[in-house]
Scaffold this active site. Sequence first.
Site, PDB file in Angstrom:
ATOM      1  N   ARG A 185       0.607  -1.371  -0.041  1.00 41.02           N
ATOM      2  CA  ARG A 185       0.154   0.168   0.027  1.00 41.02           C
ATOM      3  C   ARG A 185       0.809   1.094   0.214  1.00 41.02           C
ATOM      4  O   ARG A 185       0.933   2.443  -0.546  1.00 41.02           O
ATOM      5  CB  ARG A 185      -1.091  -0.075   1.647  1.00 41.02           C
ATOM      6  CG  ARG A 185      -2.451   0.895   1.407  1.00 41.02           C
ATOM      7  CD  ARG A 185      -2.813   0.452   3.177  1.00 41.02           C
ATOM      8  NE  ARG A 185      -3.429   1.992   2.933  1.00 41.02           N
ATOM      9  CZ  ARG A 185      -4.961   2.245   2.668  1.00 41.02           C
ATOM     10  NH1 ARG A 185      -5.160   1.352   2.214  1.00 41.02           N
ATOM     11  NH2 ARG A 185      -5.788   3.144   3.196  1.00 41.02           N
ATOM     12  N   ILE A 213      -7.182   7.081  -0.487  1.00 43.28           N
ATOM     13  CA  ILE A 213      -7.404   5.943  -0.506  1.00 43.28           C
ATOM     14  C   ILE A 213      -8.104   5.224   0.556  1.00 43.28           C
ATOM     15  O   ILE A 213      -7.784   6.027   1.293  1.00 43.28           O
ATOM     16  CB  ILE A 213      -5.462   5.131  -0.766  1.00 43.28           C
ATOM     17  CG1 ILE A 213      -4.743   5.576  -1.899  1.00 43.28           C
ATOM     18  CG2 ILE A 213      -6.833   3.327  -1.025  1.00 43.28           C
ATOM     19  CD1 ILE A 213      -4.078   4.675  -1.319  1.00 43.28           C
ATOM     20  N   SER A 214      -9.496   4.919  -0.199  1.00 41.67           N
ATOM     21  CA  SER A 214     -10.032   4.050   1.472  1.00 41.67           C
ATOM     22  C   SER A 214      -9.089   3.472   2.347  1.00 41.67           C
ATOM     23  O   SER A 214      -8.082   2.664   2.271  1.00 41.67           O
ATOM     24  CB  SER A 214     -11.334   3.452   0.403  1.00 41.67           C
ATOM     25  OG  SER A 214     -11.895   4.502  -0.334  1.00 41.67           O
ATOM     26  N   GLN A 215      -9.886   3.790   3.266  1.00 45.96           N
ATOM     27  CA  GLN A 215      -9.491   3.130   4.913  1.00 45.96           C
ATOM     28  C   GLN A 215      -9.689   1.625   4.345  1.00 45.96           C
ATOM     29  O   GLN A 215     -10.220   0.726   3.685  1.00 45.96           O
ATOM     30  CB  GLN A 215     -10.160   2.921   5.350  1.00 45.96           C
ATOM     31  CG  GLN A 215     -10.448   2.494   7.581  1.00 45.96           C
ATOM     32  CD  GLN A 215     -11.348   2.304   8.073  1.00 45.96           C
ATOM     33  OE1 GLN A 215     -13.027   2.790   7.681  1.00 45.96           O
ATOM     34  NE2 GLN A 215     -11.640   2.194   9.075  1.00 45.96           N
TER      35      GLN A 215
END
Length: 220
Positions: free
Chosen positions: A39, A65-67
Amino acid sequence: MADPDDPFRTARDAMVQEQLVARGVQDARVLAVMSRTPRHEFVEPSLWAHAYGDHPLTIGLGQTISQPFIVATMLQVLALQAEDTVLEVGTGSGYVTALLSGLCRHVYSIERHAALAQQAEAQLRRLGYDNVTLRVGDGSLGWERHAPYDAILVSAAAASVPEPLFRQLREGGRLMIPVGSSEVQDLQLLRKHLGTRVVQVLDACRFVPLVTGTPLKASS
Ligand code: SAH
């Protein structure tokens, strides 16, 4: 694909255990792909120390970027098969594209910001993800040429489900999309059953908006 010696392995393992497994994510393929996908490689080095935290990450141009938990939930509910062809709307950094790449046969992904698409493409190539095809465009129109899709994942919030996306699903296909206002949305799973929509409403969520119309060029 990911470097086995990378210094973020411990942080990534902790992310998977504490944020995903502890909250009920069980799908072994989703957990495996999130354990091996770097990530941090999809954000600026200044954010690397926070890349595996329990929160969204800034990727520039007002996008995020989402959780990790939201990403894992979307992937788990989509129940992707290794032979699936998937359309992603909102490539952003390419992180979710990389996860999808590990879960299905081919990923077609559309991003409206040319600058983000170029960066994502470079990063995905560098890291060896070769079953992905990116394009700059308005993803609310889908990508007719490669339809029908087994699954479609939309990473930006729509006021309503864009009709072309549902149309480009195969019979039995699944569409994951946040639907609602700019402030709060419901994550929805739509399944195409005998040509009609079967809707399952999942958690409340908050995504950046799906912006329709002409895509944005990279400034030179
Ligand atoms: N999943 C991405 C995060 C996406 S944020 C990641 O892992 O990084 C949502 C993205 O959707 C943003 O990059 C935004 O520019 C893009 N977007 C918004 N509206 C769009 C549209 N109509 N077509 C394609 N992309 C769109």
